[in-house]
Write an enzyme that holds these catalytic residues in place. Sequence first.
Site, PDB file in Angstrom:
ATOM      1  N   THR A  13       0.893  -1.269   0.112  1.00 43.02           N
ATOM      2  CA  THR A  13       0.043   0.000  -0.085  1.00 43.02           C
ATOM      3  C   THR A  13       0.930   1.270   0.059  1.00 43.02           C
ATOM      4  OG1 THR A  13      -2.133  -0.846   1.138  1.00 43.02           O
ATOM      5  CG2 THR A  13      -1.722   1.160   1.408  1.00 43.02           C
ATOM      6  N   SER A  55       1.505  -7.431  -1.168  1.00 41.66           N
ATOM      7  CA  SER A  55       2.314  -8.602  -0.477  1.00 41.66           C
ATOM      8  C   SER A  55       1.591  -9.875  -0.514  1.00 41.66           C
ATOM      9  CB  SER A  55       2.705  -8.234   0.911  1.00 41.66           C
ATOM     10  OG  SER A  55       1.353  -7.959   1.865  1.00 41.66           O
ATOM     11  N   THR A  86       1.369  -4.706   4.229  1.00 38.59           N
ATOM     12  CA  THR A  86       1.211  -5.212   5.403  1.00 38.59           C
ATOM     13  C   THR A  86       0.652  -6.471   5.633  1.00 38.59           C
ATOM     14  OG1 THR A  86      -1.045  -4.142   5.542  1.00 38.59           O
ATOM     15  CG2 THR A  86       0.884  -2.741   6.224  1.00 38.59           C
ATOM     16  N   ASP A  87      -0.174  -6.961   4.658  1.00 42.88           N
ATOM     17  CA  ASP A  87      -0.939  -8.238   4.831  1.00 42.88           C
ATOM     18  C   ASP A  87       0.185  -9.437   5.106  1.00 42.88           C
ATOM     19  OD1 ASP A  87      -2.973  -6.927   4.190  1.00 42.88           O
ATOM     20  OD2 ASP A  87      -3.360  -7.401   2.089  1.00 42.88           O
TER      21      ASP A  87
HETATM   22  N1  ASP Z   1      -3.006  -5.350   0.193  1.00 37.55           N
HETATM   23  C1  ASP Z   1      -1.694  -4.668   0.667  1.00 37.55           C
HETATM   24  C2  ASP Z   1      -0.346  -5.481   0.781  1.00 37.55           C
HETATM   25  O1  ASP Z   1      -0.166  -6.301   1.757  1.00 37.55           O
HETATM   26  C3  ASP Z   1      -1.959  -4.264   2.016  1.00 37.55           C
HETATM   27  C4  ASP Z   1      -1.074  -3.178   2.818  1.00 37.55           C
HETATM   28  O2  ASP Z   1      -0.036  -2.914   2.184  1.00 37.55           O
HETATM   29  O3  ASP Z   1      -1.373  -2.410   3.536  1.00 37.55           O
HETATM   30  O4  ASP Z   1       0.455  -5.327  -0.353  1.00 37.55           O
END
Ligand code: ASP
Length: 332
Positions: A13, A55, A86-87
């Site tokens: 993100t 991710s 974050t995932d």
């Molecule tokens: N879908 C995103 C990822 O994990 C979510 C994030 O980065 O917060 O790449």
Amino acid sequence: MPKRILILTTGGTIASMPTAQGLAPTGDGHALLDYIPQAAEFCQAQVEEVFNLDSTNFQPEHWLRLARRIRDNFEKYDGFVITHGTDTMAYTAAALSYLIQNPEKPIVLTGSQKPIFAPISDARKNLLDSLRFAAQDGVQGVYIVFDGKAILGTRARKVRSKSYSAFDSINYPVAAFIDDKRILRYTDTEPAHPGVRFFDALHPKVFLLKLIPGMEPEILEYLADHYDAIVIESYGVGGIPFHNKRNFLQKLQALTEKGKLVVLATQVMLEGSDAEVYEVGARAIRQYNALQAYDMTVEAAVVKLMWIMGQTRDPEKMRQLFYQPVQHDILV
Ligand code: ASP
């Protein structure tokens, strides 16, 4: 002399932009630094774009590639910051903790819940905090820095899908709080052994099975044919159902006879397993040689198994390595 920090960007993100299909990491990794000009006051940061992925698309091969980029640059920099979605960040943090042991330098993962270009976003703070933490004297090991907290890589879990406070430290204290220039460290970061050690192999044939009442035990037969280690996310302090027609214990025997490793973990987020308390767990441990995760996170347990099986397939050695602490992953 300002600390030299290498920022490895991987997407997520933090580097995402709106597209017709929703947010996607189309951003330029190098541009991240433009959003935090203050970083130049305390460190010399350089950027290398390694991936541009959500991710969710990360695989063990990506963890190996990241570990190699750190190994190849290890002598040239004082610390490393990895921007990441974050995932699956907690899995990557665990993986780097096993692949790069006793690093004697900081390796910090960060990301954000909102993209860095957005006017209201946690991205600038998280990136700046990560650089500040990585530039502190004496910080060593793998961490996630997020929403003002530094969490050990083997202890991190994503606990909120939307709010800024996305990560928590599971069964272990938060290592440090970062409040602008003030960094309060709560844990000792001395490495267990001096001298960094890099590993370059993972065996990804690990399955995580979350039990639900009514599940048919035949699932274990299928898993035995396709995976070499199975973590069973069981209930409470840990147990395996054996009542009436749905008897998982009978199937466990076949698994261990085939040389598969079975680890009991718990679906409960905090405090971990203690599987010998009840008959339902003690039988699995004593009669069928199952291991248990104790206070480890499930993320760390599954990745540790991949790392162990990358080194050895000897059952006794695997058991011994599983219980041997790496970067504070287990307190037993
Ligand atoms: N879908 C995103 C990822 O994990 C979510 C994030 O980065 O917060 O790449």
